[in-house]
Design a protein around this motif. Structure first.
Motif, PDB file in Angstrom:
ATOM      1  N   LEU A 146      12.305  21.514  75.062  1.00 20.79           N
ATOM      2  CA  LEU A 146      11.578  22.498  76.573  1.00 20.79           C
ATOM      3  C   LEU A 146      11.569  23.678  75.802  1.00 20.79           C
ATOM      4  O   LEU A 146      12.177  24.617  76.822  1.00 20.79           O
ATOM      5  N   HIS A 183      -0.366  20.106  81.986  1.00 17.28           N
ATOM      6  CA  HIS A 183       0.248  20.180  83.137  1.00 17.28           C
ATOM      7  C   HIS A 183       0.327  19.378  83.304  1.00 17.28           C
ATOM      8  O   HIS A 183       0.170  18.137  84.072  1.00 17.28           O
ATOM      9  N   HIS A 205      10.928  19.856  83.350  1.00 13.68           N
ATOM     10  CA  HIS A 205      10.193  21.019  83.038  1.00 13.68           C
ATOM     11  C   HIS A 205      11.390  21.526  81.938  1.00 13.68           C
ATOM     12  O   HIS A 205      12.470  20.785  81.960  1.00 13.68           O
ATOM     13  N   LYS A 234       6.660  23.526  88.847  1.00 12.44           N
ATOM     14  CA  LYS A 234       7.036  22.216  88.958  1.00 12.44           C
ATOM     15  C   LYS A 234       6.269  22.370  90.682  1.00 12.44           C
ATOM     16  O   LYS A 234       5.310  21.066  90.568  1.00 12.44           O
ATOM     17  N   THR A 272       9.137  27.389  86.235  1.00  8.62           N
ATOM     18  CA  THR A 272       8.795  26.239  85.343  1.00  8.62           C
ATOM     19  C   THR A 272       7.234  25.886  85.372  1.00  8.62           C
ATOM     20  O   THR A 272       6.386  25.125  84.988  1.00  8.62           O
ATOM     21  N   GLY A 281      13.066  20.756  86.794  1.00  9.55           N
ATOM     22  CA  GLY A 281      13.013  22.306  85.977  1.00  9.55           C
ATOM     23  C   GLY A 281      13.826  23.450  86.550  1.00  9.55           C
ATOM     24  O   GLY A 281      14.015  23.354  87.762  1.00  9.55           O
ATOM     25  N   PRO A 292       5.194  19.687  80.901  1.00  9.54           N
ATOM     26  CA  PRO A 292       6.631  18.770  80.534  1.00  9.54           C
ATOM     27  C   PRO A 292       6.879  17.011  80.379  1.00  9.54           C
ATOM     28  O   PRO A 292       6.357  16.912  79.528  1.00  9.54           O
TER      29      PRO A 292
END
Length: 218
Positions: free
Chosen positions: A203, A2, A177, A29, A27, A23, A209
């Motif tokens: 996803l 990520h 995400h 972020k 998730t 997201g 992402p």
């Protein structure tokens, strides 16, 4: 993974860039943006975080939260100590004085004015959907003219549709995400196109992402 993907993307975005990191809750972020910072890709930065003070308290109590590192200040403290913005390794977290959306929007607008005057930094707007509609002119000033002041803007929120439409029009990149609602995907499709939306739809929580850049097919 990520952090690597986000860091690489940020490394190639110059002043005037506006990035949305979106997201569902949980998730990753904020963790992704923080990890990109640890790789040196945010440069001098200020975070406007409605929950900055609370998260530090929760972290001390043992909760699994990831507060932003750096000196925690209020806007009033920053306005009377502008020299803090001149630090070469700028790491500030600004906590608004109220969670009222209008008041938060006004304080973010004042912070954007201070950032514009200093230049050469990245502004991270945590939970941007809470106050974004109350500070559209400030967001647009950074979005449309940030290259002149050396500013970049990172908007962190759950979905792109919660951002003001004028801010969406100025997005340079989207880091998506997993999304949870069909409306969220529809909003992504309108801004970023069907191909990117298909990638986001696939996803799951924990996946790296999907990244869209202006100029990608829509």
């Amino acid at each position: 993974m990520h952090a690597a993907a986000l860091a690489l993307m940020l490394a190639n975005l110059g002043p005037g860039s506006v990035v949305a990191v979106i997201g569902m809750p949980g998730t990753g972020k904020t963790r992704a943006v923080q990890a990109a910072e640890s790789r040196g890709e945010l440069g001098r930065r200020i975070v406007f975080d409605p929950y900055g003070a609370r998260d530090r308290t929760l972290a001390r109590q043992g909760d699994k939260v990831t507060p932003w590192p750096g000196q925690l200040v209020t806007l009033r403290q920053l306005a009377t100590n502008v020299h803090l913005l001149r630090a070469g390794n700028l790491r500030l977290v600004v906590a608004p004085s109220s969670l009222d959306p209008e008041k938060m929007g006004a304080e973010f607008a004042d912070l954007a004015e201070l950032a514009w005057a200093q230049g050469r930094l990245t502004v991270v707007a945590e939970e941007a959907a809470l106050y974004g509609r109350a500070c559209v002119p400030a967001i647009l000033r950074v979005a449309s003219g940030g290259r002149h002041a050396g500013l970049r803007l990172v908007l962190v929120c759950q979905s792109i549709g919660r951002l003001p439409i004028d801010a969406r029009r100025h997005l340079t990149a989207v880091v998506a995400h997993a999304q949870g609602e069909p409306q969220d995907l529809d909003d992504i499709r309108r801004r970023c196109g069907a191909d990117f939306t298909t990638r986001v739809q696939a996803l799951r929580v924990g996946d790296a992402p999907a990244i869209w850049r202006i100029g990608d097919s829509q």
